[in-house]
Design an enzyme around this catalytic site. Structure first.
Site, PDB file in Angstrom:
ATOM      1  N   VAL A   1       0.838  -1.199   0.000  1.00 28.64           N
ATOM      2  CA  VAL A   1       0.000   0.000   0.000  1.00 28.64           C
ATOM      3  C   VAL A   1       0.873   1.248   0.000  1.00 28.64           C
ATOM      4  O   VAL A   1       0.597   2.238  -0.685  1.00 28.64           O
ATOM      5  CB  VAL A   1      -0.946  -0.001   1.220  1.00 28.64           C
ATOM      6  CG1 VAL A   1      -1.661   1.333   1.356  1.00 28.64           C
ATOM      7  CG2 VAL A   1      -1.950  -1.131   1.105  1.00 28.64           C
TER       8      VAL A   1
ATOM      9  N   ASP B   1      -2.102  19.230 -44.028  1.00 27.63           N
ATOM     10  CA  ASP B   1      -2.737  19.420 -45.321  1.00 27.63           C
ATOM     11  C   ASP B   1      -2.576  20.884 -45.716  1.00 27.63           C
ATOM     12  O   ASP B   1      -2.361  21.753 -44.862  1.00 27.63           O
ATOM     13  CB  ASP B   1      -4.223  19.056 -45.202  1.00 27.63           C
ATOM     14  CG  ASP B   1      -4.930  19.059 -46.542  1.00 27.63           C
ATOM     15  OD1 ASP B   1      -4.285  18.774 -47.557  1.00 27.63           O
ATOM     16  OD2 ASP B   1      -6.138  19.356 -46.566  1.00 27.63           O
TER      17      ASP B   1
ATOM     18  N   ASP C   1      -8.668  18.110 -43.252  1.00 28.96           N
ATOM     19  CA  ASP C   1     -10.091  18.420 -43.195  1.00 28.96           C
ATOM     20  C   ASP C   1     -10.918  17.596 -44.162  1.00 28.96           C
ATOM     21  O   ASP C   1     -12.136  17.644 -44.114  1.00 28.96           O
ATOM     22  CB  ASP C   1     -10.325  19.910 -43.466  1.00 28.96           C
ATOM     23  CG  ASP C   1      -9.763  20.360 -44.799  1.00 28.96           C
ATOM     24  OD1 ASP C   1      -9.216  19.505 -45.536  1.00 28.96           O
ATOM     25  OD2 ASP C   1      -9.867  21.567 -45.121  1.00 28.96           O
TER      26      ASP C   1
ATOM     27  N   ASN D   1       5.638   8.438  -1.079  1.00 28.49           N
ATOM     28  CA  ASN D   1       5.463   6.991  -0.934  1.00 28.49           C
ATOM     29  C   ASN D   1       6.762   6.289  -0.551  1.00 28.49           C
ATOM     30  O   ASN D   1       6.756   5.334   0.227  1.00 28.49           O
ATOM     31  CB  ASN D   1       4.913   6.402  -2.239  1.00 28.49           C
ATOM     32  CG  ASN D   1       3.422   6.637  -2.398  1.00 28.49           C
ATOM     33  OD1 ASN D   1       2.996   7.755  -2.661  1.00 28.49           O
ATOM     34  ND2 ASN D   1       2.633   5.603  -2.208  1.00 28.49           N
TER      35      ASN D   1
ATOM     36  N   GLU E   1       7.195   6.489   3.089  1.00 32.85           N
ATOM     37  CA  GLU E   1       6.343   5.546   3.814  1.00 32.85           C
ATOM     38  C   GLU E   1       6.945   4.143   3.810  1.00 32.85           C
ATOM     39  O   GLU E   1       6.935   3.432   4.827  1.00 32.85           O
ATOM     40  CB  GLU E   1       4.939   5.537   3.199  1.00 32.85           C
ATOM     41  CG  GLU E   1       4.199   6.860   3.377  1.00 32.85           C
ATOM     42  CD  GLU E   1       3.005   7.024   2.440  1.00 32.85           C
ATOM     43  OE1 GLU E   1       2.378   8.092   2.472  1.00 32.85           O
ATOM     44  OE2 GLU E   1       2.718   6.071   1.675  1.00 32.85           O
TER      45      GLU E   1
ATOM     46  N   ASN F   1      -2.210   8.595   1.559  1.00 29.88           N
ATOM     47  CA  ASN F   1      -2.063   8.504   0.106  1.00 29.88           C
ATOM     48  C   ASN F   1      -3.291   8.998  -0.650  1.00 29.88           C
ATOM     49  O   ASN F   1      -3.181   9.572  -1.737  1.00 29.88           O
ATOM     50  CB  ASN F   1      -1.769   7.060  -0.308  1.00 29.88           C
ATOM     51  CG  ASN F   1      -0.360   6.639   0.057  1.00 29.88           C
ATOM     52  OD1 ASN F   1       0.422   7.450   0.572  1.00 29.88           O
ATOM     53  ND2 ASN F   1      -0.026   5.382  -0.179  1.00 29.88           N
TER      54      ASN F   1
ATOM     55  N   THR G   1      -4.472  13.243   2.003  1.00 29.93           N
ATOM     56  CA  THR G   1      -3.561  14.385   2.158  1.00 29.93           C
ATOM     57  C   THR G   1      -2.580  14.533   0.995  1.00 29.93           C
ATOM     58  O   THR G   1      -2.170  15.638   0.671  1.00 29.93           O
ATOM     59  CB  THR G   1      -2.786  14.258   3.478  1.00 29.93           C
ATOM     60  OG1 THR G   1      -2.070  13.022   3.489  1.00 29.93           O
ATOM     61  CG2 THR G   1      -3.724  14.292   4.661  1.00 29.93           C
ATOM     62  N   ASP G   2      -2.177  13.416   0.343  1.00 34.16           N
ATOM     63  CA  ASP G   2      -1.238  13.525  -0.774  1.00 34.16           C
ATOM     64  C   ASP G   2      -1.917  13.984  -2.059  1.00 34.16           C
ATOM     65  O   ASP G   2      -1.320  14.701  -2.868  1.00 34.16           O
ATOM     66  CB  ASP G   2      -0.566  12.168  -1.036  1.00 34.16           C
ATOM     67  CG  ASP G   2       0.430  11.802   0.047  1.00 34.16           C
ATOM     68  OD1 ASP G   2       0.610  12.624   0.957  1.00 34.16           O
ATOM     69  OD2 ASP G   2       1.006  10.708  -0.027  1.00 34.16           O
TER      70      ASP G   2
END
Length: 894
Positions: free
Chosen positions: A284, A331, A635, A701, A704, A729, A732-733
């Site tokens: 996680v 074109d 076009d 991350n 963490e 994650n 707040t992130d």
């Protein structure tokens, strides 16, 4: 007819084609033959392309590696009965899928648009009778009657043609109508040179004719393009490729860390079940759950910004692709030019007269000096002939202008000088007209005036000059001797080399209405037409060059015309001649096998002239195979396959066909080439912003992962629980990351060349940034956790709250560490972003709620740490900010 004969009918005689199709052009097919052929060939309609199911669009949202990694983490959470954690991850996946699904639901509907072209009726000759039938009932061998203003409903080999001209721009891109005739043309001729054919989906602009149906439905040229659109596969966008590579790296990183920590924990004597749960926590922590959501929302925000600038994006990933574009294949007609013929210059004896068109008025100048055309006999006669020898109509009231674009241009300039067609015909009654003939390459109208007759003639310069014996000079008619005749032909050649289209004007008085129209003429002059360059094009191409993006023209027009427009637009490389390649030189060209000198020459070309849809598709493929990110503008129907194949197909919203718009990734509502450059600027800003928030999220991350891993490795209690990590994650992130994605960007992004298409979102220097910033947050969090346990003597639960609060605040302040290197500490691209301050304020409120809202704090297992714990956490959270600012200030720019 078999496919080989079908492809060569333009090179066969009318008699041979009629014999092969077993039809008499004077009578047409009988009912029995029609029924048999209808059973064999089916209806004259394009094969419907299967609509993309909404379920397939939804499934596309689940294709990313990161999405699957999150789904696996959710599954593990449910398996270990961490229901709240599992539900939280599932909610993230659903939000991401919903955003992507609803923004990409408007998928391409190319086949439906192509079918709309064919839903018309047509006149045929069957059993000796002229009938009007539904175009879907046409069969090969049918005899079709053609008139001006009608849409061609099948591929036809012409058996009769009277002043017949056809607008084939939707197939060839050529701006001017093409004169048609019945004689065979050489085998191998490109579509624009097949004067003996008219094709399904094109329009008759002038004259009349009779044609034999040689192809219906998918066997037509339009059907071939329809097949190309179906089979042209869009490549994955650069962003999708980069996120996929990042996802694969995260998978291996997560597996390696989880295995290492679980193994280390078991060796230290920890319980197996506890260590597996710890492994889930690491998984996680390692995966940035907010990345898919933030990336999707940032791209959606880019779509909204581009829409405000008249660029409508059909898929999220195309927003970023624009910023990576290295070459634009454009074109000419309707994209670089206005697709509107205008009289640019009159060449008369002893003078070149330039015209300036402004707000419905026209100004005549000779050597920069204004002149009154009514005071010059040469100019006034040119205007009169242009108005009299003319079959077009400007339209009145609700009636739209109709006729040949050159004739319409002659009527407009005559009307703006007071010599409109209606006014002239009141004085000069038309008594007869000699239609344009392919052999003579001229047309004439005869008018009664002052008891006699006036012949007004226009046509191809070489034909008209050859039929003239005199030339109208400043002082009246003069003899046209061989030397003067050669000079006029040279003037015509010089004008053609400038990209102008020319008609010669001549006249003669006569006392007989039936006099030979093309003998004894007096040359009045040459009229030069051009399809004006769009006003914004030159500046837009210059901006593209500054940004390191090549612009290459692809057109159905002739090489000289295309080269002249290219020079006006500023195409090419300074210091070397404009490189032009004609379509015939690319016959048999295969992008998969072409190498060596031909490949290098193609990749260095500035203009491709007389190219058909297949060549356009192959060129886009070749550029992509050689590492380019290709944008293509267009076009017409002819552009649709390459638009779909290109990394970013760009269609015109006003002039573009529905086919082109539906096949494209982006549509320009204002048809302005400059809008492409503005959209490219936005695409580059978005990619830079994505890089910023990826570095931000990944550094958070990494911290963490390191916090959990080092704590387990050193024998400390778990400083963070899986649900707490998930809260950080996902709550707040995400908001600071999203605020980074909304940044206005750097004004100098278009002063640098495009980034390397193979460059990852997270390159080596940014991995270093992630490691340094993540390491600083880890140091601060673990220090605060250890001090809470051993200095403040808090229990494990409240010490975990201190670690959580330190980490949460440190990650918030970390947003200021992803500023552009070299910028000022307090005033920079991050601090100027108002969304950042809003995100920080919101997140502080959410962190407070996690600590003190009873229900939420108990779910997250965050007991109140007390005043000392709060002070410790808040103080420690600023350490990574100080360390990060020192690092960013010393680090060189990427």
């Amino acid at each position: 007819m078999n496919d080989e004969n079908q492809n060569a009918v333009y090179a066969q005689s009318v008699i041979s084609v009629a014999k092969a199709l077993d039809v008499d052009p004077e009578r047409g097919l009988d009912a029995r033959a029609v029924a048999l052929r209808h059973d064999r060939h089916g209806p004259n309609q394009l094969r419907a392309h299967a609509r993309q199911s909404p379920f397939l669009i939804l499934a596309h949202q689940a294709e990313g590696v990161i999405v699957w990694l999150l789904a696996f983490a959710a599954g593990l959470s449910f398996y270990f009965r961490d229901v709240a954690e599992g539900i939280a991850i599932v909610v993230v996946l659903l939000i991401n899928a919903a955003i992507g699904f609803f923004t990409e639901l408007r998928a391409a509907r190319s086949m439906e648009a192509l079918l709309d072209i064919a839903s018309v009726s047509t006149r045929v000759r069957r059993d000796g009778q002229d009938l009007r039938i539904d175009a879907q009932d046409l069969v090969p061998g049918d005899i079709v009657l053609l008139e001006a203003g009608e849409v061609v409903t099948a591929d036809l080999r012409l058996a009769e043609a009277s002043r017949l001209e056809c607008d084939e721009s939707v197939l060839t891109g050529e701006s001017a109508p093409v004169a048609k005739q019945t004689d065979p043309v050489p085998p191998g001729a490109v579509i624009g040179d097949r004067a003996s054919m008219v094709y399904k989906g094109t329009a008759i602009t002038q004259g009349s004719g009779v044609g034999i149906v040689t192809g219906t439905g998918m066997a037509t040229e339009l059907g071939r393009i329809s097949h190309l659109v179906q089979t042209a596969h869009a490549a994955s966008s650069p962003l999708e490729k980069r996120l996929d590579r990042l996802g694969h790296r995260l998978v291996w990183l997560t597996l390696a860390l989880a295995t290492l920590v679980i193994g280390a924990g078991i060796l230290r004597g920890h319980d197996m079940f506890t260590m597996v749960q710890t492994g889930v926590a690491l998984a996680v922590a390692a995966v940035p759950e907010g990345l898919p959501v933030v990336a999707t929302l940032s791209l959606a925000r880019g779509m909204w910004r581009m829409a405000a600038r008249n660029a409508i994006i059909s898929s999220l990933s195309s927003v970023e692709t624009l910023g990576a574009t290295t070459v634009i294949l454009t074109d000419k007609t309707g994209t670089l030019t206005e697709n509107r013929m205008t009289v640019a210059r009159y060449l008369v004896a002893a003078a070149d007269v330039d015209l300036t068109h402004q707000e419905g008025a026209v100004q005549f100048e000779i050597d920069g000096q204004r002149t009154d055309p009514m005071q010059d006999a040469r100019l006034s006669q040119m205007l009169r002939i242009g108005a009299l020898c003319n079959s077009a109509t400007l339209g009145h009231g609700r009636a739209a202008p109709s006729g040949d674009p050159m004739e319409l241009a002659l009527l407009r300039v005559a009307q703006r000088t007071g010599l409109g067609c209606d006014h002239m015909l009141q004085k000069c009654t038309k008594v007869t007209e000699h239609a344009f003939a392919q052999d003579a390459k001229m047309m004439a109208s005869v008018h009664r005036i002052d008891g006699g007759y006036q012949f007004a003639v226009k046509g191809a310069p070489e034909a008209v000059i050859d039929a003239c014996t005199h030339v109208l000079g400043p002082d009246g008619p003069q003899e046209l001797d061989p030397a003067a005749r050669a000079r006029w032909l040279d003037r015509a050649a010089d004008a053609a080399a400038d990209g102008l289209r020319l008609l010669a004007m001549a006249m003669k008085p006569s006392d007989r209405e039936d006099a030979a129209p093309y003998e004894g003429l007096t040359l009045v002059g040459l009229v030069c037409f051009h399809d004006p360059l769009r006003e914004d094009v030159a500046a837009a191409i210059a901006a593209a060059r500054t940004a390191g993006v090549r612009v290459v023209m692809m057109t159905g027009d002739h090489a000289k015309t295309a080269a002249a427009i290219a020079k006006q637009a500023g195409l090419g490389t300074k210091g070397r001649p404009l490189a032009v390649i004609e379509g015939q030189e690319l016959t048999g060209f295969d992008p998969d096998t072409t190498d060596g000198a031909l490949r290098d020459r193609i990749l260095a070309a500035d203009v491709f002239a007389r190219v058909d849809p297949v060549i356009k598709l192959k060129l886009a493929t070749l550029y992509q195979a050689n590492g380019h990110i290709v944008a293509m503008t267009g076009d017409g129907v002819n552009d649709a396959p390459a638009l779909k194949k290109a990394d970013i197909g760009i269609a015109m919203g006003q002039r573009g066909t529905e086919v082109a718009r539906e096949a494209a990734h982006m549509v320009l509502r204002d048809d302005a080439f400059g809008t492409i450059i503005a959209a490219m600027h936005q695409g580059r800003v978005i990619f830079d912003n994505i890089r910023k928030f990826v570095v931000y999220l990944m550094s958070c991350n990494v911290s963490e992962v390191l916090i959990v891993g080092l704590a387990v490795g050193t024998g400390l209690p778990m400083p963070l629980l899986p649900l707490q990590i998930l809260f950080l994650n996902l709550v707040t992130d995400v908001f600071p990351a999203f605020a980074l994605g909304l940044g206005a960007g750097d004004d100098t992004v278009m002063h640098h060349p495009p980034r390397n298409p193979a460059e990852d979102i997270v390159d080596r220097s940014r991995w270093t940034d992630i490691g340094v910033l993540g390491g600083a947050i880890t140091l601060a969090t673990l220090s605060a956790f250890w001090l809470a346990l051993h200095w403040l003597k808090l229990d494990v639960g409240r010490s975990v709250t201190v670690a959580f609060l330190t980490l949460a605040l440190a990650q918030l302040w970390n947003v200021f560490n992803v500023r552009v290197p070299g910028g000022r500490v307090f005033v920079n691209d991050v601090t100027r972003n108002p969304w950042i301050w809003g995100a920080i304020t919101l997140c502080i409120g959410l962190i407070a709620a996690a600590l003190w809202v009873p229900g939420l704090s108990s779910v997250l297992q965050l007991p109140d740490p007390g005043g000392a714990g709060l002070l410790l956490a808040t103080s420690a959270s600023f350490i990574p900010l100080v360390m990060g600012q020192i690092y960013v200030s010393l680090r060189p720019a990427h």
